[in-house]
Design an enzyme around this catalytic site. Sequence first.
Site, short mmCIF file in Angstrom:
data_model
loop_
_atom_site.label_atom_id
_atom_site.label_comp_id
_atom_site.label_asym_id
_atom_site.label_seq_id
_atom_site.Cartn_x
_atom_site.Cartn_y
_atom_site.Cartn_z
N HIS A 67 0.79 -1.14 -0.10
CA HIS A 67 -0.21 0.23 -0.05
C HIS A 67 0.92 1.20 0.00
O HIS A 67 2.08 1.17 0.48
CB HIS A 67 -1.01 0.19 1.24
CG HIS A 67 -0.26 -0.13 2.50
ND1 HIS A 67 0.33 -1.29 2.99
CD2 HIS A 67 0.05 0.92 3.46
CE1 HIS A 67 0.68 -1.08 4.23
NE2 HIS A 67 0.91 0.22 4.38
N GLY A 68 0.18 2.53 -0.29
CA GLY A 68 1.01 3.64 -0.50
C GLY A 68 0.14 4.81 -0.59
O GLY A 68 -1.14 4.56 -1.08
#
Length: 151
Positions: A67-68
């Site tokens: 995730h980012g």
Amino acid sequence: MLVDDLISPDSVLPAVRTSSKKRLLEVISNALANEDEGLSSREIFESLCARERLGSTGLGNGVAIPHGRVSGSSRVQAVFIRLARPLAFDAVDGKPVDLLFALAVPEHCTSDHLKLLAEIAEKFSDQELLERLRNTEDATELAQLLSRTRH
């Protein structure tokens, strides 16, 4: 926001083949960018790589939640990937990964983002669900498994 709201058959890639973690993050970035025309696959890729440098998002049991944070995004984008062959991912248990739930979250998203990660981690602690996900190749069936399984 719930996992159920994020996954549809269009956001499921049931048999991805890739040779490296870097290439897998590129595949994820492209898939997430396709969900929202305003997103840059390059920015997503850089965000995912930066997060992985902080520590692997491999949870163990063959599961990872890359995730980012992405600027210019107004909503969470998600993609579920089932790899054709498990891939080394520096997971906490040292085992390769074959199931990934990837997220691109708006830059300003904080507590909701953490709640979502916790929900996904809890969902993927269900060994029966993991087995069913590994034995299903149809994107529609995978999306149904992910959205109807609740704890």
